[in-house]
Design a protein around this motif. Structure first.
Motif: not given
Length: 498
Positions: A93-103, A111-128
């Motif tokens: 919230r404090d940083s204003g991040a618009d994208t989250l990449l998590a392993d 709340p307020g975030w949505q998981r995206e279906p695409q993989a990032v460069c094939g690494c399989g990490w979760r993009l929200s």
């Protein structure tokens, strides 16, 4: 193009087969690294990422993502895995991040975030992605927002430019004599600014190999758990020539060495910092042949400010200031730093302009040869009933260099003598109370009478960032400890001193 990417391109051109990154199961060579970074940078640009929060264990993927964000002009917000869920939500919230990449799925249901279906460069990490645009305004030129725990439970976001980070990295590479045949082992979390700059950018500038296994493989768990046998094993297995440690990790290695554990033979430079280090602990390390060099820094100066080196070292100091910095001192002895300064804090007005000088909150002095000596924290020094000034960090260093004491907080403001809250270390077959008593007595023998701990109590639990008694970089939150144990500390003064 900045100096780091120029170096990566030069290494890729001149030594494409040299290993750049090694996680123990996969290697990435310099000829491949630049291409991987470019590929992910292009994807971040395609996704119109503005501020990327990065939540992942140490590994090749973390480093590529961090470098790709810098290459693409995307702000990066490293998320420490040892932060609580509430702290992580605060950072997002404090940083204003618009994208989250998590392993992993820890932050899957935000709340307020949505998981995206695409993989990032094939690494399989979760993009929200954040569903609503953030209104957070950040200082112009912010490339990284590093979060550091202060006096409250909410971490504070320090905004840094790419130039300030790389200025420190270049100075560290020179100071440590970083070279292409080095193998740096990342022990601290990469979300820690010191490891990010000193353990990634500095070795990459030199064309070295970065060994970056998962945290569990180097014995690290959370912010305060350590398996010293795994750490020793990793230092040997990776043939590490350099590493960065905090004092408690150094203490564990020294204790293991004193019990007969073999010294990692390739080690040539171990930087230790993040918290005050006992001089006697450094002497014990040197007797074991560990090439340990104490340094000092703060996030607002993009990590390191001063560092002892093999060619310029002085016992009792934290070394000479790095060449890109200037130091001066306020009338009360507070250290002021200029050079590679931060741009401001998230959610706060821009810092008042003082010709670029940053007030560190630390007291210190330079000796005649230019070595910096620390004299304690400006806000934590207390005055005893006899008018003596005591820097509690000094006493705590002496206490925690004994294996029986994992952590300590010392108090004595306006009192005739000092007391402490002590966290004992679990030692097989050893009674904690007896071991702590012996350790306190040994520390007192090295201290003047006004600094000695006359009474102490055992803490009910370890000091950790999760319970608010320790900052994320290992500093005691003295006010929080006093609030929790104040009444019990007061009763110690009803006893007769010895």
């Amino acid at each position: 193009m900045n100096a780091l990417f120029e170096a990566l391109q030069r290494h890729a051109r001149e030594n494409p087969q040299r290993v750049a990154l090694d996680d123990g199961s996969r290697q990435l060579r310099y000829g491949q690294l630049a291409a991987e970074v470019d590929k992910l940078a292009a994807q971040l640009e395609f996704l119109c990422v503005d501020t990327l929060a990065l939540y992942a264990d140490n590994g090749i993927g973390w480093i590529i993502t961090d470098l790709a964000a810098m290459s693409a002009g995307v702000r990066c917000v490293p998320l420490p895995r040892f932060f609580s869920d509430a702290q992580l939500r605060h950072v997002l919230r404090d940083s204003g991040a618009d994208t989250l990449l998590a392993d992993d799925d820890r932050l899957a249901e935000l709340p307020g975030w949505q998981r995206e279906p695409q993989a990032v460069c094939g690494c399989g990490w979760r993009l929200s992605r954040r569903q609503e645009a953030s209104s957070v305004q950040l200082p112009r030129g912010t490339q990284k927002i590093t979060y550091t725990s202060g006096t409250t439970g909410e971490p504070k976001g320090v905004c840094l430019s790419a130039a300030s980070q790389l200025a420190v990295a270049a100075s560290l590479a020179r100071a440590s004599d970083a070279r292409a045949d080095d193998r740096h082992l990342c022990v601290l979390p990469l979300s820690t600014l010191l490891e990010n700059i000193g353990g990634v950018y500095a070795p990459l500038l030199a064309g070295a190999t970065i060994c970056v296994p998962r945290q569990a493989e180097v014995g690290m768990g959370g912010a305060a758990q350590l398996d010293v046998q795994r750490l020793l094993g990793a230092l040997h297995a990776t043939r590490a020539s350099s590493a960065i440690l905090v004092p408690q990790l150094l203490l564990a290695l020294v204790a293991a060495g004193e019990m007969g554990a073999p010294r990692p033979p390739q080690l040539r430079f171990v930087a230790v910092g993040g918290a005050p280090v006992s001089q006697r602990l450094l002497e014990r390390a040197q007797r074991l042949g560990l090439p340990v060099h104490e340094g000092y820094g703060l996030s607002e100066s993009a990590s390191v400010v001063a560092l002892n080196t093999p060619d310029a070292t002085r016992a009792g100091s934290v070394g000479k200031p790095l060449p890109h910095l200037s130091l001066r001192f306020a009338d009360d002895g507070e250290i002021l730093v200029r050079g590679s300064g931060f741009l401001g804090y998230c959610g706060q007005p821009a810092p008042a302009q003082n010709d670029g000088w940053i007030a560190t909150g630390d007291l210190g002095h330079l000796d005649d040869d230019g070595y910096l000596h620390l004299d304690g924290r400006k806000k934590s020094i207390f005055i005893t009933a006899f008018g003596r000034n005591v820097a509690p960090e000094w006493v705590e260093r002496e206490l925690t260099q004994h294996l029986a004491i994992a952590n300590a907080a010392v108090f004595g403001e306006g009192r005739p003598w000092n007391v402490a809250v002590i966290v004992p270390r679990a030692l097989p077959g050893v009674d904690a109370q007896t071991a702590v008593a012996a350790a306190v007595a040994a520390a007192n023998r090295e201290l003047p009478d006004y600094a000695r701990v006359q009474r102490w109590l055992i803490a009910g639990e370890a000091f950790t960032p999760d319970n608010g008694l320790l900052t994320s970089n290992g500093r005691v939150r003295r006010a929080a400890v006093a609030a929790r144990y104040g009444e019990r500390l007061d009763t110690l003064y009803l006893e007769t001193s010895t």
